[in-house]
Motif scaffolding. Structure first.
Motif, PDB file in Angstrom:
ATOM      1  N   SER A 200     -41.346  77.192  96.548  1.00  0.00           N
ATOM      2  CA  SER A 200     -40.514  78.378  96.418  1.00  0.00           C
ATOM      3  C   SER A 200     -39.594  78.229  95.214  1.00  0.00           C
ATOM      4  N   ILE A 201     -39.205  79.356  94.657  1.00  0.00           N
ATOM      5  CA  ILE A 201     -38.194  79.399  93.603  1.00  0.00           C
ATOM      6  C   ILE A 201     -37.056  80.245  94.139  1.00  0.00           C
ATOM      7  N   MET A 202     -36.026  79.573  94.616  1.00  0.00           N
ATOM      8  CA  MET A 202     -34.934  80.260  95.283  1.00  0.00           C
ATOM      9  C   MET A 202     -33.996  80.914  94.266  1.00  0.00           C
ATOM     10  N   PRO A 203     -33.197  81.901  94.697  1.00  0.00           N
ATOM     11  CA  PRO A 203     -32.218  82.515  93.796  1.00  0.00           C
ATOM     12  C   PRO A 203     -31.279  81.465  93.198  1.00  0.00           C
ATOM     13  N   ASN A 204     -30.986  81.618  91.906  1.00  0.00           N
ATOM     14  CA  ASN A 204     -30.125  80.686  91.166  1.00  0.00           C
ATOM     15  C   ASN A 204     -30.667  79.261  91.207  1.00  0.00           C
ATOM     16  N   ASP A 205     -31.992  79.139  91.175  1.00  0.00           N
ATOM     17  CA  ASP A 205     -32.632  77.824  91.163  1.00  0.00           C
ATOM     18  C   ASP A 205     -33.870  77.877  90.280  1.00  0.00           C
ATOM     19  N   ARG A 206     -34.420  76.680  90.020  1.00  0.00           N
ATOM     20  CA  ARG A 206     -35.580  76.588  89.129  1.00  0.00           C
ATOM     21  C   ARG A 206     -36.859  76.324  89.899  1.00  0.00           C
ATOM     22  N   GLY A 207     -37.968  76.564  89.211  1.00  0.00           N
ATOM     23  CA  GLY A 207     -39.274  76.228  89.742  1.00  0.00           C
ATOM     24  C   GLY A 207     -40.245  75.955  88.615  1.00  0.00           C
ATOM     25  N   LEU A 208     -41.473  75.616  88.980  1.00  0.00           N
ATOM     26  CA  LEU A 208     -42.493  75.290  87.980  1.00  0.00           C
ATOM     27  C   LEU A 208     -43.729  76.159  88.153  1.00  0.00           C
ATOM     28  N   LEU A 209     -44.215  76.690  87.027  1.00  0.00           N
ATOM     29  CA  LEU A 209     -45.515  77.332  86.967  1.00  0.00           C
ATOM     30  C   LEU A 209     -46.467  76.428  86.194  1.00  0.00           C
ATOM     31  N   GLN A 210     -47.747  76.543  86.481  1.00  0.00           N
ATOM     32  CA  GLN A 210     -48.755  75.776  85.733  1.00  0.00           C
ATOM     33  C   GLN A 210     -49.811  76.721  85.180  1.00  0.00           C
ATOM     34  N   VAL A 211     -50.050  76.586  83.876  1.00  0.00           N
ATOM     35  CA  VAL A 211     -51.084  77.358  83.199  1.00  0.00           C
ATOM     36  C   VAL A 211     -52.265  76.427  82.914  1.00  0.00           C
ATOM     37  N   ALA A 212     -53.444  76.803  83.376  1.00  0.00           N
ATOM     38  CA  ALA A 212     -54.672  76.046  83.108  1.00  0.00           C
ATOM     39  C   ALA A 212     -55.557  76.877  82.182  1.00  0.00           C
ATOM     40  N   TYR A 213     -55.901  76.308  81.025  1.00  0.00           N
ATOM     41  CA  TYR A 213     -56.702  77.022  80.021  1.00  0.00           C
ATOM     42  C   TYR A 213     -58.046  76.305  79.873  1.00  0.00           C
ATOM     43  N   ASN A 214     -59.128  77.002  80.172  1.00  0.00           N
ATOM     44  CA  ASN A 214     -60.476  76.435  80.113  1.00  0.00           C
ATOM     45  C   ASN A 214     -61.142  76.840  78.796  1.00  0.00           C
ATOM     46  N   GLY A 215     -61.186  75.914  77.833  1.00  0.00           N
ATOM     47  CA  GLY A 215     -61.745  76.215  76.520  1.00  0.00           C
ATOM     48  C   GLY A 215     -63.231  76.493  76.549  1.00  0.00           C
TER      49      GLY A 215
END
Length: 364
Positions: A200-215
């Motif tokens: 979860s990314i709570m209000p006034n807090d940080r989180g992480l997204l991950q981008v996967a790129y398949n060449g």
């Protein structure tokens, strides 16, 4: 005297030969590690200690146990199998890293010493630790809906066709509604996938997204900018993201014996200086492309860094020893001052799959 010298020489030789034979008969016990390096990725300070796990197998007949484990930083703690192992048995070593110890990229070394001779192995953990932001508004300046990003666009960097490239991106929730991992919906090309790493990314807090790129799935080479969208079930509207990538063909290593057999692209010249030109005068130049290898050369793509360039070749496959001309047309309209155009040539030359040609000028 001569007889005595011969006797001493014979004795020394026999001693040396005996030691050499013993050394050759000695089998050095070893551990086989599943991996010797673990990348923990991007770690936010508030996530707390992160654990890397190493599994090993004892392969020798002698009984084995770990005597000591030494790390190069107080930011790591270690737990490991303390049992005595027989041949074929496996053990686990866990390394915990505290991200509050420092910011930025880290690489920590762990030395494992066993009870048997010559068992001293080195393991590594690495990643990127990000401390808490004292000023979220100033740090996450790009706002997309309720989420704040450090940068306007997500640059995954170099992507090779043999394995997808992963890029982790931190975000800050400036809104009043949590972003939950299981409510994320991604809309975009199939060769790009985005997921939320933190539950979860709570209000006034940080989180992480991950981008996967398949060449490999992209099935193209060069520089690209793609548009993707994210939405969460409990939030309103889409969040649009730009994803940048440089895609390169992957070529497996080969032996020296194959060096002269592979295709080889030679560009002549690799740079042209047009000197001073008028911005109303279209420029045309030719560049010689030659295959100096012993296998056919394939020109897979030619990409310029500007729509002001027109690039033309008569064919895309060159036999060994064959040459063709690349016609470069440059329209300097609307430009002024020192100008440099980059032209990238992608081929199946495994030593130089991407080569750069420069077109320089001073536009008046």
């Amino acid at each position: 005297m001569i007889r005595l010298e011969k006797s001493l020489y014979t004795l020394l030789f026999l001693c040396f030969f005996s030691q050499l034979t013993q050394a050759q008969e000695t089998i050095t016990p070893k551990l086989i590690w599943a991996v010797n390096k673990v990348d923990l990725g991007t770690i936010l300070e508030e996530q707390g200690p992160q654990v890397a796990e190493f599994e090993f197998t004892h392969t020798q007949d002698s009984l084995f146990y770990i005597e000591t484990v030494v790390t190069d930083c107080g930011c790591t703690t270690v737990e490991y199998t303390k049992d005595t192992l027989v041949v074929g048995e496996t053990g686990i070593l866990k390394v915990s890293f505290d991200p509050s110890s420092g910011a930025g990229f880290f690489s920590r070394m762990i030395v494992v010493k066993g009870n048997l001779q010559d068992v001293q192995d080195t393991l590594y953990i690495e990643g990127n630790a990000i401390p808490r932001a004292s000023d979220p508004v100033g740090t996450y300046r790009t706002r997309k809906g309720d989420l704040g990003f450090r940068l306007e666009k997500i640059n995954v960097g170099e992507v090779f066709t043999n394995v997808p490239k992963l890029k982790q991106v931190e975000v800050f929730n400036f809104g009043k509604t949590p972003f939950y991992k299981d409510s994320l919906t991604y809309v975009g090309p199939e060769y790009i996938q985005v997921k939320q790493l933190t539950d979860s990314i709570m209000p006034n807090d940080r989180g992480l997204l991950q981008v996967a790129y398949n060449g490999a799935m992209k099935n193209d080479l060069g520089y690209f900018e793609d548009q993707v969208s994210l939405t969460w079930q409990d939030s309103t509207g889409f969040i649009a993201l730009s994803v940048l990538a440089d895609i390169f063909e992957y070529y497996a290593p080969f032996s020296k014996d194959d060096l002269k057999q592979v295709p080889q692209l030679v560009i002549d010249p690799k740079e042209i200086d047009l000197k001073t030109i008028k911005n109303s005068a279209i420029q045309e130049k030719e560049v010689l492309l030659t295959n100096k290898g012993r296998e056919p050369l394939e020109i897979k793509k030619i990409q310029g860094n500007c729509t002001c360039l027109k690039l033309e070749i008569p064919k895309t496959t060159l036999d060994p020893g064959e040459s063709i001309y690349l016609k470069v047309t440059f329209d300097p309209k609307g430009r002024q001052g020192i100008d440099q155009r980059n032209i990238y040539i992608f081929s199946n030359d495994p030593l130089n799959p991407v080569q750069l040609f420069l077109l320089k000028s001073r536009v008046e």
